[in-house]
Design a protein around this motif. Structure first.
Motif, PDB file in Angstrom:
ATOM      1  N   THR A 218       6.557 -14.995  28.337  1.00 10.42           N
ATOM      2  CA  THR A 218       7.913 -15.198  27.816  1.00 10.42           C
ATOM      3  C   THR A 218       7.941 -15.024  26.297  1.00 10.42           C
ATOM      4  O   THR A 218       8.826 -14.371  25.733  1.00 10.42           O
ATOM      5  N   ARG A 219       6.923 -15.580  25.649  1.00 18.77           N
ATOM      6  CA  ARG A 219       6.836 -15.505  24.189  1.00 18.77           C
ATOM      7  C   ARG A 219       6.690 -14.059  23.735  1.00 18.77           C
ATOM      8  O   ARG A 219       7.422 -13.601  22.846  1.00 18.77           O
ATOM      9  N   TYR A 220       5.784 -13.327  24.358  1.00 14.01           N
ATOM     10  CA  TYR A 220       5.615 -11.918  23.980  1.00 14.01           C
ATOM     11  C   TYR A 220       6.879 -11.113  24.276  1.00 14.01           C
ATOM     12  O   TYR A 220       7.337 -10.317  23.454  1.00 14.01           O
ATOM     13  N   GLY A 221       7.452 -11.351  25.470  1.00 17.27           N
ATOM     14  CA  GLY A 221       8.648 -10.597  25.849  1.00 17.27           C
ATOM     15  C   GLY A 221       9.792 -10.803  24.869  1.00 17.27           C
ATOM     16  O   GLY A 221      10.567  -9.873  24.586  1.00 17.27           O
ATOM     17  N   ALA A 222       9.896 -12.000  24.304  1.00 19.07           N
ATOM     18  CA  ALA A 222      11.025 -12.310  23.427  1.00 19.07           C
ATOM     19  C   ALA A 222      10.772 -11.931  21.976  1.00 19.07           C
ATOM     20  O   ALA A 222      11.719 -11.653  21.237  1.00 19.07           O
ATOM     21  N   THR A 223       9.502 -11.918  21.556  1.00 18.05           N
ATOM     22  CA  THR A 223       9.231 -11.715  20.133  1.00 18.05           C
ATOM     23  C   THR A 223       8.436 -10.450  19.849  1.00 18.05           C
ATOM     24  O   THR A 223       8.391  -9.998  18.698  1.00 18.05           O
TER      25      THR A 223
ATOM     26  N   THR B  63      11.568 -20.203  23.924  1.00 16.80           N
ATOM     27  CA  THR B  63      10.846 -19.418  24.935  1.00 16.80           C
ATOM     28  C   THR B  63       9.912 -20.312  25.740  1.00 16.80           C
ATOM     29  O   THR B  63       9.717 -20.107  26.936  1.00 16.80           O
ATOM     30  N   MET B 328       2.889  -6.430  31.191  1.00 17.36           N
ATOM     31  CA  MET B 328       4.310  -6.113  31.364  1.00 17.36           C
ATOM     32  C   MET B 328       4.515  -4.744  32.012  1.00 17.36           C
ATOM     33  O   MET B 328       5.574  -4.474  32.549  1.00 17.36           O
ATOM     34  N   GLN B 351      11.770 -12.699  29.883  1.00 14.90           N
ATOM     35  CA  GLN B 351      10.824 -12.392  30.951  1.00 14.90           C
ATOM     36  C   GLN B 351       9.999 -13.627  31.254  1.00 14.90           C
ATOM     37  O   GLN B 351       9.583 -14.346  30.334  1.00 14.90           O
TER      38      GLN B 351
END
Lengths: 392, 392
Positions: A218-223, B63, B328, B351
């Motif tokens: 989630t962190r990677y996907g958002a940032t 997140t 991903m 995500q």
């Protein structure tokens, strides 16, 4: 493990037919056994579960095998021989759960697929664990622990900041998948209590590694910021890591403003909590290297144990980094019967890990069920099944 | 997450009242939610779950919070205020499960101990997760992830051979305990289907770390050899580790004699399998440094991707070390819907990791339930409870 009727395990009365080998599957059936299920371990005639040969071997018994197979009953069956297959079918007719961890397709070739068995045994819960699962483009590939730790992102966040790759030191690829398989089985048992129907569970070791990454995806996907290995540090919180003292390492987790203020006061560095570099959680995270230097300057003045008693008295979450020998002598783990004993058929004793699911009305026993010899329970199993001792 | 009646999750119809915060407890209730349970997240009025404030925050939503709370319903209740406590009691009367992760003693002080609630709600399954558990000498100590990773032996086997301490890069202290809590709850649900009675589950994060160490305890107990960090290597098997190629690392797991012979033939080094230093598993383990040098000499001649396609064609378990960005785009994880989407009330998409427990008759949805705002579902929850909209 026998249990008195006054203290039945939650899975008392559940029978698991377990054709799994080595680790992920046997770990799942061990967890179910610890919750009260009866596990009948079906092994290949001759040498049995591969892991019976894994060292170190003590007095003829593999420590690896003992650690995850204590308390199970063993019968040797050749899944390709008609007579033995007939026994397996009779076992499945009376069983609640079948577990397998062959490569996808092997159970189909043996005529033991879910599609084949479900019409015959509609009550049966059929649990599979494999490297990549029963579906998808990688389903036919072989995998072992390190392959899924590598491909599932676990190794990409573990280890030193600029070192060679590091694996999680326990086989989290296997045991993580085993724990999720046990969870799938118990949830299917509950569902069956309402529908009467079994289910098919399909666990992928790779999926489970990703499921254990918590917020990294989630962190990677958002940032777009890529999670990386950070040694002992937490990606979002500081101080939350290992620190050097005068003699040894300790860990401190002072993750919020309140704990940070209390921690800095406890070590005589209250001014750190006023320093604009370290004021808020995000400040401390941004300046974690400067913070680490300040903290280690002070921690270097006393021994680990001095700091631990001081910090514990102040209610700061902290602790020593303990090795496996330390665990054996820990009073908390002893009080919770997490270090138990088992024995093999020759009476050789082994220490094994206990059941982490403490549940009311079901007391842990310090002595766990014995390590089965290959085919040791054939007579007992066949007598229970056919009401008479088996033909010699 | 809604599910059509044709495809009910195994925990469809189960209601979980969840007063947990941050990670271990919310991870457990997320797992239960993914299996079909309805989770009512009870949060403190004002700022709610602490983790709502944990960065990175995107469009007002954490997140961290989003990753483990998607699909839950939120109601803000002050557990010390009489009116709100009355609502909690009414919720518990209709619920199946209560989850809490306060420090041991806090629920007692709130008058919400198992002993107090069990006579009123005999059907209720009461699940607790805490740093060290509800019993034993450490029960009152505070713990966070790194404290139990350190004290539970996990850090003593993870990281480089001679480096500073390394943590498992995911919060395995929390999520491991959360998974075992979910397992305890589902096994208690099954037991209740036969007895009609709830149970109390007591999970210790420390216990769970030890339970995940697989054979380390048995091995040490039997041999006195202390398990240590070994980088990417396995303590018992070689080759089973990361290797350098011409351009990048890969991992190879050729753990038995048959695979080792096939592997050495595949890389054009068949003579290694005849070398007395590397003949048997125990030989290869003893001489793993010499073996590593021999293998890396050959692997250095080609790129990672060349070796991977060659080894995969030969059925040698192997793989790249992938980061979160790679996950991903992975077709296997996509096929198994392990990378899903959720959104917050403003429509911002995130995500999130999917459900690793694939189970027949219960299709995964690529879109997961939304991230709840604090107290977002008060009206809906109270209307369901009291049959009318709540007083304004």
């Amino acid at each position: 493990m026998t249990h008195s009727p006054e203290a039945p395990g939650p899975l008392e009365g559940v029978t698991v037919i377990d054709v799994t080998r080595v680790l992920a599957g046997p770990y799942a059936s061990m967890v179910l056994s610890d919750l009260g299920a009866t596990v009948i371990k079906v092994e290949a005639p001759g040498s049995g579960d591969d892991s019976r040969g894994f060292g170190p071997v003590v007095g003829g018994t593999s420590t690896y095998f003992a650690s995850v197979n204590r308390g199970k009953k063993s019968i040797a069956l050749d899944l390709k021989a008609p007579d033995d297959r007939a026994i397996l079918m009779d076992l499945l007719a009376t069983a609640d759960v079948l577990l397998e961890n062959f490569r996808p397709g092997v159970m189909e070739k043996l005529g033991l697929s879910w599609e084949e068995l479900a019409p015959k045994f509609p009550q049966l819960i059929y649990g599979s664990v494999s490297g990549f699962g029963q579906t998808g483009p990688y389903r036919d590939r072989a995998a072992y622990d390190i392959v899924v730790q590598a491909m599932g992102g676990m190794m990409s966040v573990t280890g030193p900041e600029d070192g060679p790759p590091a694996r999680v030191g326990t086989s989290i690829g296997d045991v993580g998948a085993g724990a999720f398989l046990a969870l799938g089985v118990t949830s299917a048992l509950y569902a069956r209590s309402r529908s009467g129907k079994g289910r098919r569970i399909d666990i992928s070791m790779l999926d489970c590694q990703v499921a254990l990454l918590e917020n990294a995806v989630t962190r990677y996907g958002a940032t777009g910021e890529l999670p990386r290995p950070m040694g002992s540090k937490h990606p979002l919180i500081a101080p939350f890591q290992a620190f050097r003292t005068a003699d040894d390492w300790l860990v401190i987790a002072a993750g919020n403003d309140r704990l940070f203020a209390r921690f800095t006061a406890a070590i005589g560095r209250a001014e750190l909590a006023q320093n604009p570099l370290f004021l808020k959680r995000t400040d401390r995270q941004r300046h974690h290297q400067a913070l680490e230097i300040e903290i280690e300057l002070t921690l270097a003045t006393r021994s680990r144990d001095e700091w631990l008693s001081l910090l514990q008295a102040e209610g700061i979450p902290c602790g020593p980094i303990r090795n496996v020998a330390d665990l054996m002598e820990d009073p908390q783990l002893a009080a919770r019967q997490m270090i138990c004993e088992t024995r093999d058929s020759a009476g050789q004793r082994f220490q094994v890990v206990g059941n982490p699911v403490k549940i009311s009305g079901y007391d842990d026993r310090p002595e766990r069920g014995a390590v089965p010899d290959l085919d040791q329970h054939r007579g007992e199993i066949l007598t229970a099944l056919y009401g008479r001792p088996p033909a010699p």
